[in-house]
Design an enzyme around this catalytic site. Structure first.
Site, short mmCIF file in Angstrom:
data_model
loop_
_atom_site.label_atom_id
_atom_site.label_comp_id
_atom_site.label_asym_id
_atom_site.label_seq_id
_atom_site.Cartn_x
_atom_site.Cartn_y
_atom_site.Cartn_z
N ASP A 182 0.82 -1.22 0.00
CA ASP A 182 0.00 0.00 0.00
C ASP A 182 0.85 1.27 0.00
OD1 ASP A 182 -2.14 -1.76 0.26
OD2 ASP A 182 -2.11 -1.61 2.45
N HIS A 242 -4.51 -2.01 -5.83
CA HIS A 242 -3.84 -0.76 -6.23
C HIS A 242 -4.94 0.26 -6.48
CE1 HIS A 242 -0.07 -2.82 -6.87
NE2 HIS A 242 -0.51 -3.52 -7.89
N GLY A 294 -10.94 -3.07 3.41
CA GLY A 294 -11.53 -1.92 4.11
C GLY A 294 -11.04 -1.78 5.55
#
Ligand code: GTP
Ligand code: IMP
Ligand code: MG
Length: 363
Positions: A16, A46, A280
């Site tokens: 990330d 991504h 999430g």
């Protein structure tokens, strides 16, 4: 010697780092003939923006933003067929996207195992995307390969042959890796890691390009460190450590102005928008981990560094494209990273859009 060599973009911390954003910039700016996706599989997300629209890509290479690039997925990458076909549709890339005939296929049982196995789900904190169980089956030599799947028959290619033929003809090839060094099965914080190595050499292997055919390894870091899922993290910012970091005290003050509440790290994570693309889940936030950056740049054989999300901790830098216009404190931060890691920073990302980039590479 005739021909060209490929460039690899790889993550230097825990994934990330913004590799998607960097690839979208390079794809637009350098117009590579081929953008090839490496890495574990659809556990990676991504995030990129194209024409104001957000895409969270788990299978399609981020290089899709350049309509002239051929898009390839290497044999080392696990393929979730449903996810792949959905993304081909949303990105409108049919006709220019192909996957290697030897990609291994994630099936429903792999996802079920990944989400129901207590060790994987609770201890390791996996993404639940089925990658670990699928790679285990691959090692057991019982997994299905893409060439056995009629749903993807029109997308099948020999990726190493495509890439090496293109390089020989002098074309530009960009390899996008996924995850980050700290998640490497070999070199990361075992057992809190993913199911494969995540270094640049593995990315080359995923695509089928030999080490003599790589010219640049661009290692990407955020201007700070984040981590999603379980596992250790140096320089974690919390109620007691924040006193050692004047910068983070300032960021916390800004966050509190938005009315954010909770534990210090939770507030910082929300303020910086650090939310996992695939799951999430909120990402933990730490000060820049110089030690890990230096070690991962060594193992990756970094030739250049790219620092992203500079604007998130230095908002005055948002959208800046000219190094001279970065604030002094932001320049000092970049200089310290260069000094401690010992590799030049050649690109500095100052926003999520492809064009938000200070590019110091030699023209
Ligand atoms: P993995 O392959 O899963 O490791 O992902 P990644 O490296 O492509 O990163 P990901 O897209 O998951 O997360 C990076 C986040 O930072 C995304 O939300 C991006 O839109 C955002 N981002 C990247 N660069 C910048 C930047 O310079 N500034 C800001 N504000 N956001 C950025
Ligand atoms: P898995 O790869 O789903 O098995 O998850 C193993 C570990 O790697 C967990 O801590 C995940 O959160 C982490 N992980 C896997 N892929 C990514 C990624 O692309 N970005 C960030 N973390 C990841
Ligand atoms: Mg991601």
């Amino acid at each position: 010697m005739d021909g060209n060599k490929a460039t690899i973009v790889v993550g230097g911390h825990f994934g990330d780092e913004g590799k998607g954003k960097v690839i979208s910039y390079l794809a637009t700016k350098d117009e590579p003939d081929i953008v090839a996706r490496a890495g574990v599989g659809p556990n990676a997300g991504h995030t990129i923006y194209k024409d104001g629209k957000e895409y969270g890509l788990r299978m399609v290479p981020c290089g899709f933003v350049n309509p002239g690039s051929k898009l390839l997925i290497g044999a080392g990458v696990l393929v979730d067929v449903e996810c792949f076909l959905r993304e081909v549709k949303t990105t409108g890339t049919q006709g220019r996207i192909f996957l290697d005939k030897r990609c291994a296929i994630i099936e429903a049982r792999h996802k079920e195992q990944d989400s129901s196995n207590k060790y994987l789900k609770e201890k390791v904190g996996t993404t639940g995307s089925g990658c670990g169980p699928a790679n285990a089956e691959r090692a057991n030599r019982t997994i299905k390969l893409a060439q056995e799947m009629p749903e993807v028959s029109k997308y099948i290619a020999d990726v190493p042959l495509e890439v090496n033929t293109a390089l020989k003809a002098g074309k530009n090839v960009l390899i996008e890796a996924s995850q980050g060094f700290g998640l490497s099965l070999f070199y990361g914080t075992y057992p809190f890691v993913t199911s494969k190595d995540t270094s640049a050499s593995m990315a080359a292997t995923d695509i089928g390009v030999g080490p003599t055919k790589i010219k640049d390894v661009i290692v990407v870091f955020k201007a700070y460190t984040t981590r999603v899922g379980a596992g250790p993290m140096e320089h974690y910012i919390d109620e007691s450590s924040i006193k050692d970091y004047p910068l983070w005290q300032e960021v916390l003050e800004e966050a509190k102005k938005k009315g954010l509440t909770g534990a210090v790290n939770e507030i910082l994570s929300k303020h910086l928008g650090e939310k996992g693309t695939v799951t999430g889940r909120s990402r933990r936030v730490g000060d820049f981990d110089y030690g890990l950056a230096k070690y991962s740049s060594m193992v990756n054989g970094a030739t250049q560094l790219c620092i992203t999300c500079l604007d998130k901790i230095f908002p005055e830098c948002k959208g800046v494209k000219d190094y001279g216009k970065l604030s002094q404190r932001a320049k000092d931060h970049i200089k310290r990273i260069e000094k401690e890691v010992g590799v030049n920073v050649t690109m500095i990302s100052t926003g999520p859009n492809p064009e938000d980039m200070t590019d110091l590479r030699k023209k």
